[in-house]
Write an enzyme that holds these catalytic residues in place. Structure first.
Site, PDB file in Angstrom:
ATOM      1  N   GLU A 110     113.553   4.132  28.265  1.00  0.00           N
ATOM      2  CA  GLU A 110     113.701   3.603  29.625  1.00  0.00           C
ATOM      3  C   GLU A 110     112.429   2.850  30.032  1.00  0.00           C
ATOM      4  O   GLU A 110     111.404   3.454  30.285  1.00  0.00           O
ATOM      5  CB  GLU A 110     114.003   4.746  30.596  1.00  0.00           C
ATOM      6  CG  GLU A 110     115.350   5.402  30.329  1.00  0.00           C
ATOM      7  CD  GLU A 110     115.554   6.696  31.100  1.00  0.00           C
ATOM      8  OE1 GLU A 110     115.576   6.647  32.342  1.00  0.00           O
ATOM      9  OE2 GLU A 110     115.683   7.757  30.467  1.00  0.00           O
ATOM     10  N   LYS A 154     110.233   3.570  33.378  1.00  0.00           N
ATOM     11  CA  LYS A 154     109.515   4.826  33.606  1.00  0.00           C
ATOM     12  C   LYS A 154     108.030   4.520  33.730  1.00  0.00           C
ATOM     13  O   LYS A 154     107.489   3.698  32.990  1.00  0.00           O
ATOM     14  CB  LYS A 154     109.729   5.774  32.427  1.00  0.00           C
ATOM     15  CG  LYS A 154     111.085   6.458  32.426  1.00  0.00           C
ATOM     16  CD  LYS A 154     110.983   7.795  33.132  1.00  0.00           C
ATOM     17  CE  LYS A 154     112.254   8.606  33.042  1.00  0.00           C
ATOM     18  NZ  LYS A 154     112.382   9.235  31.734  1.00  0.00           N
ATOM     19  N   GLU A 184     106.319   8.153  28.106  1.00  0.00           N
ATOM     20  CA  GLU A 184     107.378   8.291  29.116  1.00  0.00           C
ATOM     21  C   GLU A 184     108.525   7.302  28.901  1.00  0.00           C
ATOM     22  O   GLU A 184     109.666   7.589  29.228  1.00  0.00           O
ATOM     23  CB  GLU A 184     106.798   8.136  30.525  1.00  0.00           C
ATOM     24  CG  GLU A 184     106.022   9.364  30.990  1.00  0.00           C
ATOM     25  CD  GLU A 184     106.839  10.641  30.877  1.00  0.00           C
ATOM     26  OE1 GLU A 184     107.961  10.672  31.406  1.00  0.00           O
ATOM     27  OE2 GLU A 184     106.348  11.603  30.243  1.00  0.00           O
TER      28      GLU A 184
END
Ligand code: NAG
Ligand code: NAG
Ligand code: NAG
Length: 367
Positions: A338, A341, A347
């Protein structure tokens, strides 16, 4: 299922067999529910949407079907996502945003409206099985600490009013750091700051409503912050890891996952609860980090997640030293990398798949 059309005599025999099967089935259920609310071994996946390049929810549902995924957790109540899962055969776990918790705790009308707007338009076409009230409240949103249990109780009451309480369980995912002590596992206890004020009533609520204790278990974080003392094979759940013995009871741990699950089991027992099933709402390993982070890599992520799926889906369930034979339903974190993030590079790199649905590395969500 056999069809009973031929002849009365055969039908009678069929019925006896059917009744016997039902009785045996009920006995099995009773027996397995005695073992700490044992539930079937299941692997699900967390579907986060913090990306500007992700497929549409409809495309994701089709993709998940090709992967044979039957359990999905989302981190909000996005109506487009919930609707996309209608008639998909995939069970959904949804999340009350942290910001709604204070209102749920204090305002029953808000809570009833929450059910009316976020659930009733979509069920039963979409199968919603659990609602997570916030995420890691006790460790990341401490202003809501004392609102957590009242919010859960009010949401459950609103589900009762709507006739949805039997099909939808209410719980809340915790970070592993809700434990004050986690080693050795038998010494597991919750942090004194909220053990009595929040955890005790929370566990009472879960026991009363037959709901699971939700926890996010990341051997990755334990390893990356303690790589001098924790063996990598032990954290990656590799079978060749050097075992660790719990000096209090002699239990032998061959991987960090079992040790962390049992630390939770011990902490619940210390508050008088030995029967609440555990559900791991997140677990995974990042495939990419920056030069300062020890542990993230394509190979480690692949190893961990493949080992995790094998461990969770072991048939018959292996369980842990404190809960032998008990399966722990688990959601792998997460489906996609993602890009929106924030924080460290890791992350953005928890995903099993790139946004174009090609695999980050080879792994299987089934056995
Ligand atoms: C999904 O299940 C089908 C039918 O059992 C099987 O043929 C297929 O290989 C499975 N796909 C994956 C990705 O496991
Ligand atoms: C909590 O942890 C601290 C530091 O490890 C320890 O000194 C203390 O005894 C622990 N408290 C409980 C209730 O376990
Ligand atoms: C344990 O097994 C893994 C995977 O096969 C391997 O990469 C690792 O080097 C082994 N560890 C030891 C200590 O032999």
């Amino acid at each position: 299922m056999e069809v009973c059309v031929v002849e009365l005599r055969e039908c009678a025999a069929w019925r006896v067999r059917a009744y016997t099967m039902v009785i045996v089935g009920v006995l099995c259920l009773l027996l397995s529910s005695l073992v700490a609310g044992a539930s079937a071994a299941t692997i699900g996946v967390g579907y986060g949407t913090s990306g500007d390049n992700l497929p549409t929810p409809e495309q994701v549902v089709q993709f998940l079907k090709t992967l044979n995924v039957t359990k999905v957790k989302i981190y909000n109540t996005d109506a487009n996502v919930i609707r996309a899962f209608a008639n998909s055969g995939i069970d959904l776990s949804i999340t009350v945003p942290n910001g709604d918790i204070i209102h749920m705790a204090t305002d029953m009308v808000f809570t009833q409206n929450w059910v009316i707007y976020n659930l009733q338009p979509f069920v039963p076409a979409t199968t919603i099985t659990t609602i997570a009230v916030g995420n890691e409240i006790l460790t990341s949103d401490t202003a809501d600490t004392l609102n957590l249990v009242p919010a859960m109780q009010n949401l459950h009451s609103a589900l009762v009013t709507a006739g949805l309480d039997a099909s939808i369980k209410v719980s809340t995912p915790h970070a592993f750091s809700v434990l004050n002590t986690s080693f050795p596992p038998s010494a597991g206890v919750f942090r004194p700051a909220y053990a009595t004020s929040v955890m005790k009533p929370l566990l009472d609520f879960l026991a009363l409503t037959g709901s699971p204790f939700m926890v996010n278990i990341f051997p990755y974080f334990s390893y990356t912050f303690n790589y001098n003392t924790i063996n990598l094979d032990y954290a990656l759940l590799n079978p060749n890891a050097t075992a660790v013995t719990d000096k209090n009871n002699g239990n032998v741990y061959t991987n960090l996952w079992d040790a962390q699950i049992d630390a939770i089991v011990a902490a619940m027992a210390a508050l008088g609860h030995t029967d609440i099933p555990i559900m791991v709402t997140e677990s995974g390993w990042p495939s990419l980090g920056d030069a300062t982070q020890v542990g993230p890599s394509m190979a480690n992520a692949q190893t961990y997640n493949n080992n995790l799926v094998k461990l969770v889906l072991a048939d018959p369930p292996k369980g842990t030293p404190l809960r032998p034979g008990v399966a722990t339903p688990t959601y792998v974190f997460s489906l996609f990398n993602e890009d929106l993030k924030t924080g460290k590079i890791t992350e953005k790199n928890w995903g099993l798949y790139y946004p174009d649905m090609s695999p980050v590395y080879s792994m299987s969500l089934s056995t």
